[in-house]
Design a protein around this motif. Structure first.
Motif, mmCIF file in Angstrom:
data_model
loop_
_atom_site.group_PDB
_atom_site.id
_atom_site.type_symbol
_atom_site.label_atom_id
_atom_site.label_comp_id
_atom_site.label_asym_id
_atom_site.label_seq_id
_atom_site.Cartn_x
_atom_site.Cartn_y
_atom_site.Cartn_z
ATOM 1 N N THR A 119 0.830 -1.208 0.000
ATOM 2 C CA THR A 119 0.000 0.000 0.000
ATOM 3 C C THR A 119 0.859 1.251 0.000
ATOM 4 O O THR A 119 0.589 2.219 -0.720
ATOM 5 N N SER A 160 -0.614 1.718 -12.710
ATOM 6 C CA SER A 160 -1.597 0.858 -13.373
ATOM 7 C C SER A 160 -1.046 -0.541 -13.593
ATOM 8 O O SER A 160 -1.729 -1.546 -13.369
ATOM 9 N N ILE A 176 -0.937 -2.430 -10.232
ATOM 10 C CA ILE A 176 -2.254 -2.895 -9.792
ATOM 11 C C ILE A 176 -2.686 -4.099 -10.618
ATOM 12 O O ILE A 176 -3.239 -5.078 -10.089
ATOM 13 N N ASP A 232 -3.533 -7.794 -9.199
ATOM 14 C CA ASP A 232 -4.795 -8.480 -9.507
ATOM 15 C C ASP A 232 -4.521 -9.863 -10.092
ATOM 16 O O ASP A 232 -5.172 -10.849 -9.730
ATOM 17 N N ASP A 287 -6.690 -7.102 -3.370
ATOM 18 C CA ASP A 287 -7.329 -6.462 -2.219
ATOM 19 C C ASP A 287 -6.366 -5.575 -1.442
ATOM 20 O O ASP A 287 -6.779 -4.868 -0.517
ATOM 21 N N VAL A 319 -4.909 -3.082 -2.836
ATOM 22 C CA VAL A 319 -5.001 -1.767 -3.466
ATOM 23 C C VAL A 319 -6.020 -0.917 -2.712
ATOM 24 O O VAL A 319 -7.186 -1.303 -2.599
ATOM 25 N N GLU A 373 -8.834 1.868 -1.776
ATOM 26 C CA GLU A 373 -9.963 2.372 -2.550
ATOM 27 C C GLU A 373 -9.635 3.691 -3.223
ATOM 28 O O GLU A 373 -10.120 3.981 -4.328
ATOM 29 N N ALA A 395 -8.444 3.193 -6.724
ATOM 30 C CA ALA A 395 -9.208 2.268 -7.561
ATOM 31 C C ALA A 395 -9.312 2.750 -8.995
ATOM 32 O O ALA A 395 -9.429 1.942 -9.921
ATOM 33 N N SER A 396 -9.284 4.060 -9.218
ATOM 34 C CA SER A 396 -9.417 4.581 -10.581
ATOM 35 C C SER A 396 -8.289 4.090 -11.478
ATOM 36 O O SER A 396 -8.472 3.928 -12.685
ATOM 37 N N ARG A 435 -7.090 1.159 -11.422
ATOM 38 C CA ARG A 435 -7.442 -0.178 -11.879
ATOM 39 C C ARG A 435 -8.328 -0.085 -13.116
ATOM 40 O O ARG A 435 -8.178 -0.845 -14.062
ATOM 41 N N ARG A 436 -9.232 0.858 -13.138
ATOM 42 C CA ARG A 436 -10.095 1.026 -14.304
ATOM 43 C C ARG A 436 -9.283 1.421 -15.522
ATOM 44 O O ARG A 436 -9.554 0.997 -16.634
#
Length: 685
Positions: free
Chosen positions: A288, A304, A307, A311, A317, A319, A321, A324-325, A327-328
């Protein structure tokens, strides 16, 4: 001036004058009420200045609180262990209940002079009771000790263990939940020499991490110099985890990502020295911190890819919150399969090709132990990674049969066993504690290697863990009887009032698990309790109460005295309403401690936790408790760091069994009640 500096002959006069000045300062009647009674301190005061072989013994008295103590200071650093043995022999626990076996923290105002001159971990503080006769007996015993040592023939006080054995014992003490023993071993390692200053710091960081002392890790003197030398991954992980606990987690909990980034950019965070390395070798907390650091540098592509890699490895888990962007973003284009050169993972069960070309991977515990015994650096590194990630998904290693594993340990030579003890035994026992793998023969073999050696505190701590793991395997009657018979061989060498905690922990474990051979259990319990019963009046109140309880539970029909000293019950403070947290991973131990404390102190609320993560429940429990008792045995750093950050006070028991834990909790409750009474008295004046 360092009081442990070895003076030359030319400096002897200055050293004597300096010692005289120090003793006069400490015993001055304006700051120490003991100075008002010259007849009671003359012998010890003169011995402190004039003697050279015996340790210094300085009395201290506060007449307002009626508290009295004796400060025992070894003349040389390497004499700490020898002085501890002297105090056990001459003083405790016959004349003193506390302070004779572990150096004190020296955190009180009147102790500043000792701390400045002799340093931390230098001094034993023996607490006297309020009973006049017992105080007189304690002083006489200390005077006798000083005289005997000074007049004894010259001898070598330091018969040091080999450095490898000290390092192995240090690891064993950490594994077994005995941080005080680990601290004493670290001091011995430092004093004896043989390790570089950086490596000693590595061990200090490891000890602080096991105790959940994140802020102390970050404030450690010389930390920057240690990190500049590119320390091993476990050390980096512990520092990163400390950063998480101290700065990152509080900011992320409030949704303030900018504050987390600012904390890492601060010059004193040392984060810039920790940014390289492989994410997949790190713990969740460390990962983290690394991800937040990538965000702070504005390196979107690296973040990116990282992450996506997490995954893909099933560790997504970790990563936060707030990120989280990214990850997208990473699911677009080819980021999952894009070049991950900067964070290419190291294989978790095999060495890097460039280091050991053509070598077969280590896939079983038998192979790992053999490789460690033969000095294989790849195996050492694998064991280190297992230890770092003990709070995450364990490294998968194929199981081997119990008989094969027992044979591997049985065939080790003494030097090989030392290496295995230091590097592989901890991760191996952690794996047994974590998963449902039953190795009764292997545990019996390892146990035999311990009982045939000197049963020092580190060995006893490991023996307690081995007993716990063995009893979990649900052994049959023959295995059970054989294990207890072998373990009992060395009882007469170590069971005594000063080791009452370890002995009662063993008995408590026997009582806590079902027995396939009741006769063997009763016989072993009697062997452990018999020496304590003979000297029952030398046990303190908490241990005596536990001995009573265990004797009744096992139906031993042993008679124990109601009180252990002539000190009246009125002198004990009344324990009122309080809340305490007991943390550890063995829920059976936690429940037994909870039952004992509630039974004895009905107004005390005992919260227990075996969580491995820094959950909201754990934070609230630590924050709302008057103190927290932390069992460090195989504990997860995420949880211990959480308790260390949020607890008002942390108490560390000297063992991981319920007898040691209950003893630590009960004494801490009495200390809490004493402080509350003192505050109330001052307010009413």
């Amino acid at each position: 001036m360092n009081g442990w500096h070895v003076a030359s002959e030319e400096e002897a006069a200055r050293q004597a004058a300096s010692t005289q000045q120090f003793v006069d300062h400490f015993l001055h009647r304006d700051r120490n009420d003991a100075g008002k009674y010259p007849s009671g301190i003359t012998l010890l005061r003169d011995a402190a200045v004039k003697y050279h072989k015996s340790p210094m013994v300085l009395p201290w008295l506060n007449e307002k609180t009626q508290r009295m103590a004796y400060y025992v200071i070894p003349r040389q650093r390497e004499e700490i262990t020898a002085v501890r043995d002297l105090l056990v022999a001459f003083v405790g626990p016959s004349f003193a209940k506390y302070g004779y076996d572990v150096p004190a923290a020296l955190d009180k105002p009147h102790e500043a002079a000792i701390l400045k001159r002799y340093g931390a971990g230098s001094t034993f503080v023996i607490q006297a009771t309020t009973d006049t006769d017992e105080r007189r007996g304690l002083r006489t015993a200390l005077e006798r000790m000083v005289e005997v040592v000074e007049r004894a023939p010259v001898r070598s006080w330091s018969a040091p263990k080999p450095l490898g054995r000290l390092l192995a014992d240090f690891e064993a003490a950490l594994l077994s939940g005995a941080p005080q023993t680990a601290q004493a071993l670290l001091q011995q390692i430092d004093h004896q020499g043989g390790l570089s200053p950086a490596n000693v710091k590595h061990l200090e960081i490891r000890l602080l991490a096991a105790q959940g002392k994140a802020n102390e890790i970050l404030a450690l003197r010389g930390l920057r110099e240690v990190l500049l030398q590119d320390p091993p991954v476990p050390v980096k992980d512990m520092v990163l985890s400390a950063l998480f606990t101290a700065y990152i987690e509080p900011a992320l909990a409030e949704g303030d990502l900018a504050r987390a980034v600012d904390a890492l950019k601060a010059p004193d965070s040392q984060f810039s020295l920790l940014t390289d390395g492989n994410l997949l070798t790190l713990s969740e907390q460390a990962i983290t911190v690394m991800l937040v650091g990538m965000h702070g540098r504005g390196d979107r592509a690296e973040l990116s890819r990282s992450i996506a890699l997490l995954d893909a490895e099933g560790r997504g888990d970790t990563v936060p919150e707030a990120l989280a962007s990214y990850r997208r973003q990473s699911v677009h284009a080819d980021t999952v399969t894009a070049e991950p050169a900067e964070i290419e993972p190291v294989a978790t069960t095999e060495p890097e090709p460039e280091e050991t070309p053509g070598k077969a991977p280590l896939n079983t515990w038998a192979e790992i132990v053999k490789a460690v015994a033969q000095g294989d650096k790849t195996a050492f590194e694998l064991c280190r990674r297992m230890d770092v990630r003990r709070s995450d998904i364990p490294i998968q290693v194929e199981a081997v049969s119990d008989a094969e594993m027992a044979g591997v340990f049985a065939d080790l030579t003494d030097p090989e066993y030392e290496a295995v003890w230091q590097y592989a035994l901890g991760p191996f026992l952690q794996e047994l504690a974590r998963v449902e793998v039953f190795y009764p023969q292997t545990l019996t073999t390892v146990m035999r290697s311990i009982v045939n050696q000197r049963c020092d505190p580190a060995n006893l701590a490991v023996l307690d863990l081995l007993l716990e793991l063995f009893l979990r395997t649900a052994p049959n009657a023959q295995e059970y009887t054989e294990f207890l018979e072998q373990m009992s061989i060395g009882f007469d060498q170590w069971v005594a009032p000063e080791t009452a905690g370890q002995a009662l922990d063993f008995v408590d474990r026997l009582a806590n698990f079902a027995s396939p051979a009741p006769k063997a259990r009763i016989q072993t319990a009697q062997l452990l309790l018999a020496p304590l019963r003979v000297h029952a009046r030398r046990l303190d109140e908490a241990y005596l109460s536990t001995a009573h309880s265990l004797s009744d539970e096992l139906g031993l029909r042993l008679e124990w005295p109601e009180r252990v000293s002539s000190e009246s019950a009125e002198n004990k403070p009344i324990v009122g309403a309080a809340q305490i947290l007991i943390y550890g991973l063995d829920e059976g131990v936690l429940q037994r401690v909870q039952e004992r404390i509630i039974q004895r102190f009905p107004r005390v609320k005992v919260v227990i936790s075996a969580e491995k993560v820094a959950s909201r429940h754990l934070k609230d429990a630590a924050r709302n408790s008057d103190f927290s008792v932390m069992i460090t045995q195989c504990a997860a750093h995420a949880a211990t760091n959480c308790i260390g950050r949020y607890a008002k006070e942390v108490v560390y028991p000297r063992g991981a069994g319920s007898a040691s834990v209950a003893h630590a909790a009960i004494n801490a409750l009495y200390d809490l009640a004493t402080r509350q009474q003192e505050i109330s008295t001052r307010r009413n004046r």
